[in-house]
Motif scaffolding. Structure first.
Motif, PDB file in Angstrom:
ATOM      1  N   LEU A 301       0.642  -1.077   0.100  1.00 57.61           N
ATOM      2  CA  LEU A 301      -0.189   0.102  -0.158  1.00 57.61           C
ATOM      3  C   LEU A 301       0.204   1.422   0.259  1.00 57.61           C
ATOM      4  CD1 LEU A 301      -3.029  -0.734   3.080  1.00 57.61           C
ATOM      5  CD2 LEU A 301      -2.715  -1.029   0.309  1.00 57.61           C
ATOM      6  N   LYS A 302       0.548   2.527  -0.897  1.00 56.65           N
ATOM      7  CA  LYS A 302       1.154   3.324  -0.425  1.00 56.65           C
ATOM      8  C   LYS A 302       0.399   4.399   0.918  1.00 56.65           C
ATOM      9  CE  LYS A 302       2.999   3.320  -3.933  1.00 56.65           C
ATOM     10  NZ  LYS A 302       4.955   3.604  -3.603  1.00 56.65           N
ATOM     11  N   VAL A 303       1.074   5.460   1.515  1.00 53.92           N
ATOM     12  CA  VAL A 303       0.218   6.111   1.860  1.00 53.92           C
ATOM     13  C   VAL A 303      -0.824   6.649   1.711  1.00 53.92           C
ATOM     14  CG1 VAL A 303       0.647   7.548   3.573  1.00 53.92           C
ATOM     15  CG2 VAL A 303       2.353   6.701   3.546  1.00 53.92           C
ATOM     16  N   GLY A 304      -1.749   6.532   2.620  1.00 53.34           N
ATOM     17  CA  GLY A 304      -3.370   7.321   2.001  1.00 53.34           C
ATOM     18  C   GLY A 304      -4.278   6.156   1.819  1.00 53.34           C
ATOM     19  N   GLN A 305      -3.289   5.268   1.456  1.00 52.89           N
ATOM     20  CA  GLN A 305      -4.014   3.883   0.510  1.00 52.89           C
ATOM     21  C   GLN A 305      -5.193   2.741   1.710  1.00 52.89           C
ATOM     22  OE1 GLN A 305      -1.989   2.040  -2.666  1.00 52.89           O
ATOM     23  NE2 GLN A 305      -3.780   1.071  -2.634  1.00 52.89           N
ATOM     24  N   GLY A 306      -5.969   3.134   1.622  1.00 46.52           N
ATOM     25  CA  GLY A 306      -6.897   1.729   2.113  1.00 46.52           C
ATOM     26  C   GLY A 306      -6.814   2.941   3.865  1.00 46.52           C
ATOM     27  N   SER A 307      -6.595   1.657   5.211  1.00 44.81           N
ATOM     28  CA  SER A 307      -7.090   1.961   6.187  1.00 44.81           C
ATOM     29  C   SER A 307      -6.227   1.612   6.869  1.00 44.81           C
ATOM     30  CB  SER A 307      -8.390   0.803   6.839  1.00 44.81           C
ATOM     31  OG  SER A 307      -7.706   0.917   8.288  1.00 44.81           O
ATOM     32  N   ALA A 308      -5.120   1.442   6.427  1.00 44.88           N
ATOM     33  CA  ALA A 308      -3.541   0.986   6.895  1.00 44.88           C
ATOM     34  C   ALA A 308      -2.801   2.556   6.742  1.00 44.88           C
ATOM     35  CB  ALA A 308      -2.626  -0.162   6.839  1.00 44.88           C
ATOM     36  N   GLY A 309      -2.581   2.641   5.415  1.00 47.92           N
ATOM     37  CA  GLY A 309      -2.386   3.905   4.864  1.00 47.92           C
ATOM     38  C   GLY A 309      -3.145   5.683   5.568  1.00 47.92           C
ATOM     39  N   PHE A 310      -4.736   5.633   5.490  1.00 49.27           N
ATOM     40  CA  PHE A 310      -5.177   5.915   6.103  1.00 49.27           C
ATOM     41  C   PHE A 310      -4.805   6.795   7.748  1.00 49.27           C
ATOM     42  CE2 PHE A 310      -8.401   7.168   8.567  1.00 49.27           C
ATOM     43  CZ  PHE A 310      -9.433   8.706   8.294  1.00 49.27           C
ATOM     44  N   LYS A 315      -2.914   9.428  11.978  1.00 55.01           N
ATOM     45  CA  LYS A 315      -1.753   9.445  13.022  1.00 55.01           C
ATOM     46  C   LYS A 315      -2.928   8.013  14.670  1.00 55.01           C
ATOM     47  CE  LYS A 315       2.217  11.898  12.684  1.00 55.01           C
ATOM     48  NZ  LYS A 315       2.864  12.790  13.198  1.00 55.01           N
ATOM     49  N   ASN A 316      -4.156   7.981  13.524  1.00 52.25           N
ATOM     50  CA  ASN A 316      -5.396   7.882  14.892  1.00 52.25           C
ATOM     51  C   ASN A 316      -5.580   6.299  14.202  1.00 52.25           C
ATOM     52  OD1 ASN A 316      -5.674  10.323  16.092  1.00 52.25           O
ATOM     53  ND2 ASN A 316      -6.732  11.289  14.230  1.00 52.25           N
ATOM     54  N   ILE A 317      -5.914   5.758  15.266  1.00 50.86           N
ATOM     55  CA  ILE A 317      -6.479   4.149  15.437  1.00 50.86           C
ATOM     56  C   ILE A 317      -8.235   4.636  14.333  1.00 50.86           C
ATOM     57  CG2 ILE A 317      -8.308   2.650  16.382  1.00 50.86           C
ATOM     58  CD1 ILE A 317      -6.456   3.723  18.963  1.00 50.86           C
ATOM     59  N   GLN A 339     -13.349  -4.089  10.387  1.00 55.41           N
ATOM     60  CA  GLN A 339     -11.368  -3.462  10.686  1.00 55.41           C
ATOM     61  C   GLN A 339     -11.520  -3.479  11.178  1.00 55.41           C
ATOM     62  OE1 GLN A 339      -8.989  -1.850   7.729  1.00 55.41           O
ATOM     63  NE2 GLN A 339      -8.988  -3.995   6.919  1.00 55.41           N
ATOM     64  N   VAL A 340      -9.990  -3.105  12.113  1.00 57.29           N
ATOM     65  CA  VAL A 340      -9.789  -1.829  13.430  1.00 57.29           C
ATOM     66  C   VAL A 340      -8.190  -1.900  12.866  1.00 57.29           C
ATOM     67  CG1 VAL A 340      -8.557  -3.917  14.515  1.00 57.29           C
ATOM     68  CG2 VAL A 340      -8.856  -1.800  15.061  1.00 57.29           C
ATOM     69  N   ALA A 341      -7.664  -0.773  12.685  1.00 54.50           N
ATOM     70  CA  ALA A 341      -6.339  -0.636  12.653  1.00 54.50           C
ATOM     71  C   ALA A 341      -5.454   0.656  13.521  1.00 54.50           C
ATOM     72  CB  ALA A 341      -6.285   0.275  11.096  1.00 54.50           C
ATOM     73  N   LEU A 342      -4.412   0.211  13.587  1.00 54.12           N
ATOM     74  CA  LEU A 342      -3.877   1.140  14.967  1.00 54.12           C
ATOM     75  C   LEU A 342      -2.360   1.287  14.263  1.00 54.12           C
ATOM     76  CD1 LEU A 342      -5.339  -1.302  16.453  1.00 54.12           C
ATOM     77  CD2 LEU A 342      -4.396  -0.282  17.805  1.00 54.12           C
ATOM     78  N   PRO A 343      -1.753   2.962  14.416  1.00 60.64           N
ATOM     79  CA  PRO A 343      -0.364   2.825  14.146  1.00 60.64           C
ATOM     80  C   PRO A 343       0.339   2.705  15.405  1.00 60.64           C
ATOM     81  CG  PRO A 343      -1.832   5.005  15.076  1.00 60.64           C
ATOM     82  CD  PRO A 343      -2.594   3.828  15.139  1.00 60.64           C
ATOM     83  N   PHE A 344       1.855   2.038  14.865  1.00 61.76           N
ATOM     84  CA  PHE A 344       2.806   2.040  15.248  1.00 61.76           C
ATOM     85  C   PHE A 344       3.828   3.066  15.515  1.00 61.76           C
ATOM     86  CE2 PHE A 344       3.170  -2.058  13.668  1.00 61.76           C
ATOM     87  CZ  PHE A 344       2.235  -2.880  14.986  1.00 61.76           C
ATOM     88  N   LEU A 345       3.121   4.270  17.167  1.00 60.64           N
ATOM     89  CA  LEU A 345       4.535   5.026  17.526  1.00 60.64           C
ATOM     90  C   LEU A 345       5.386   5.329  18.172  1.00 60.64           C
ATOM     91  CD1 LEU A 345       0.295   7.418  17.838  1.00 60.64           C
ATOM     92  CD2 LEU A 345       2.616   7.808  15.805  1.00 60.64           C
TER      93      LEU A 345
END
Length: 637
Positions: A301-310, A315-317, A339-345
């Motif tokens: 994925l590219k940054v901004g693409q899909g839930s992970a890119g979002f 920088k939010n869950i 689905q749930v996606a969390l950042p490693f900050l």
């Protein structure tokens, strides 16, 4: 009761029929129109004796039904008795379901039990198509209901979506009977109008009301026990993960272990960990589960693409109850519904993203999110540390010297303290349990300067120990050689507010002892003020700084410097020292610490520490494990 009425009519016809034919036989040939005379006599007897006769045989007709109602009442009374002795959630549920299975033998019934913000279908019987019943019902439909309400009509008293109402109506379920808990409706049963008539009839109704009052409370209490067992397992698993994270610097091993550990806590259907490339523009799938039949290119994925890119951008869950409602969702599995996606900050920067998928709608709740946040925090620190080690190894070419992150506790705390000329130091940590939420650390900045840190994570035991691991790892990851104490504390606060659960905080003190300047430069973030006892007996409290770490972001911390001359003694401690109590619940307090230091100020730091521990033991009758104890003593010699 309709069947009794019918039997009464039948028996009446038989009795009066036999009487008529008997009279007709006697009168036939003796009187004209014997049938008229016989009929008239029967009518007369009916008018005079009918009520007496009906009461007589009604008593015997109702006997079987009275016995049946008594048996049904006993089923409910036994249920109440069994619930009182029940301590397991599954046992309490089984008792409830089995009792109503016997009571409403051939009557459709469905039970819904509370879990967080939904009621879940937990059991049904005599239902033709169980799959058609709604799996969940939102709690909001019952939020205005009085807990004293015992019965509701599905259509008149609730505003459920029509599709759910239709599903219930198709099975004849129209009546709702409640089982309230302590502060909210904990469970309810849907059944038919005929069941309602039965449950409203005495003596069954009185026993059923007792069941309604008791069942919800028992289910809620035993459910809390299940939650405690689950939380205990989660804590053990988090400790296991933190040990693995701190004992390995191989990123791939850590990430694979994280997904496997999560599978024991959360029943996800697919999971993937993305790491952000060095260019900061693309995400690479590093570890995954459940995508065996998926084209690997979909997980690039590219940054901004899909839930992970979002998530990288915000920088939010990102919590998605139904993926069809999320425009930024990028499908990798056709079965995925939520689905749930969390950042490693780490230090405000996104290192990667953890994504979990489920085939059920609205599967991931707040409890799962909190667990995932702790995992994400540990992963972020481990990834950062691993990368720093890789950089250091590449520069120094020490390919075979990997920094061992040790275990979780005493391996993290320094055992061999740095040496500075004319400065004697000692430190001690005594956990209240197997693990501790206290920490201390030393950093030799140069031959004349020593960094001293002490902290106390809110709480005790395993949760505090996990936070302690994060705090200590965050502290050690900073370059403190050229940093001021307030800069270090500011960075620590930013890290903790970004990566810890809301409501978790840490008191922290960081000072630099400058032997070349005879100074202590310090910043205190809400920690018990260390004591500086001067040679002349003057006492100085080192309390300048700011609020505790991790409570609020964007805080301003101050630093102060004080003289540290020959003969002066510095002592830092956690609240476990001052709050130790004697048999009368009097606290040890700071004054006793000062008195002991003054009494033994001519002795070595080790002797002072021994004297203090001896005094703590005698004061508390050697019950030193009420809270974690941590102590640092430094003396200018």
């Amino acid at each position: 009761m309709n069947i009794i009425f019918i039997l009464k009519v039948i028996i009446g016809f038989i009795i009066y029929g036999l009487l008529y034919f008997g009279l007709f036989s006697l009168l036939n040939g003796k009187f004209e129109n014997p049938h008229v005379i016989a009929f008239s006599i029967v009518i007369l007897i009916n008018l005079i004796f009918d009520r007496i006769l009906r009461n007589y045989y009604s008593h015997y007709l109702q006997a079987p039904f009275r016995f049946l109602r008594l048996e049904q009442k006993q089923i409910l009374e036994r249920l109440v008795q069994n619930l009182v002795g029940s301590i397991r959630y599954q046992e309490a549920k089984k008792l409830l379901f089995e009792a109503f299975g016997k009571l409403l033998t051939e009557t459709p019934q469905a039970f819904y039990l509370w879990d967080n913000d939904h009621y879940y279908l937990s059991h049904y019987a005599q239902i033709k198509n169980g799959r058609a019943l709604p799996v969940t019902i939102d709690c909001s439909y019952f939020e205005n209901m009085d807990l004293q309400t015992e019965h509701l009509n599905l259509e008149k008293d609730l505003s459920l979506p029509q599709i759910k109402v239709n599903a219930f109506n198709s099975e004849g379920l129209s009546e709702i009977f409640t089982f309230p808990g302590h502060s909210h409706l904990f469970a309810f049963m849907l059944t038919t109008r005929d069941a309602k008539k039965l449950l409203k009839r005495e003596p069954i109704n009185k026993a059923f009301k007792r069941v309604q009052k008791k069942a919800g409370l028992v289910l809620e209490n035993t459910g809390l026990f299940i939650d405690l067992e689950k939380r205990n397992f989660e804590i053990k698993k988090l400790i296991e993960v933190s040990q693995k994270v701190l004992s390995s610097l191989d990123t791939q091993t850590i990430l694979d272990f994280i997904l496997d550990a999560l599978a024991t806590l959360i029943s996800y259907d697919a999971a993937v960990i993305f790491l952000l490339d060095e260019d900061g523009e693309s995400l690479k799938s590093t570890s995954s589960r459940g995508y065996e039949n998926v084209n690997p290119d979909i997980l690039k994925l590219k940054v901004g693409q899909g839930s992970a890119g979002f998530v990288v951008q915000t920088k939010n869950i990102d919590l998605i109850a139904n993926v069809t409602d999320a425009e930024h969702y990028c499908a990798a599995r056709k079965e995925t519904v939520s689905q749930v996606a969390l950042p490693f900050l780490f230090d405000g920067s996104v290192l990667g993203v953890l994504t979990l998928e489920s085939d059920e709608e609205d599967f991931f709740k707040q409890n799962e999110v909190e667990i995932l946040k702790m995992f994400a925090n540990l992963v972020a620190v481990s990834i950062h540390n691993a990368r720093q080690v890789e950089i250091r190894l590449a520069k120094q070419a020490f390919e075979h010297e990997l920094i061992n992150a040790a275990t979780v506790q005493k391996g993290l705390l320094l055992r061999r303290l740095p040496r500075i000329d004319n400065l004697a130091i000692t430190a001690e940590n005594t956990p209240s349990k197997i693990v501790s939420g206290d920490l201390y650390d030393f950093r030799k900045i140069n031959e004349n300067a020593l960094g001293v840190a002490i902290g106390d994570v809110a709480g005790k035991g395993a949760p505090a120990a996990l936070m302690m691991t994060l705090v200590l790892a965050g502290f050690r990851s900073q370059n403190k050689t050229d940093s001021t104490t307030c800069d270090v504390v500011n960075h620590m606060n930013d890290l903790l507010t970004q990566t810890t659960i809301e409501g978790k905080y840490t008191t922290f003190f960081y000072g630099i002892i400058r032997m070349d300047l005879n100074k202590i430069i310090f910043t205190n973030a809400g920690h018990n003020a260390p004591i500086l006892l001067r040679k002349n007996g003057e006492v100085k409290y080192l309390n300048k700084g700011g609020i505790v770490l991790g409570f609020m972001d964007s805080q301003y911390y101050e630093q102060e410097e004080v003289d540290f001359d020959e003969g002066d003694i510095f002592i830092a401690f956690t609240d476990g020292v001052t709050e130790i109590m004697d048999a009368n619940e009097n606290e040890f307090g700071e004054n006793r610490i000062i008195e002991i230091i003054k009494k033994h100020k001519e002795k070595s730091v080790h002797d002072i520490k021994a004297a203090l521990y001896e005094s703590l033991g005698s004061f508390s009758n050697f019950k030193l494990n009420a809270d974690d104890l941590t102590l640092i003593i430094a003396k200018h010699e």
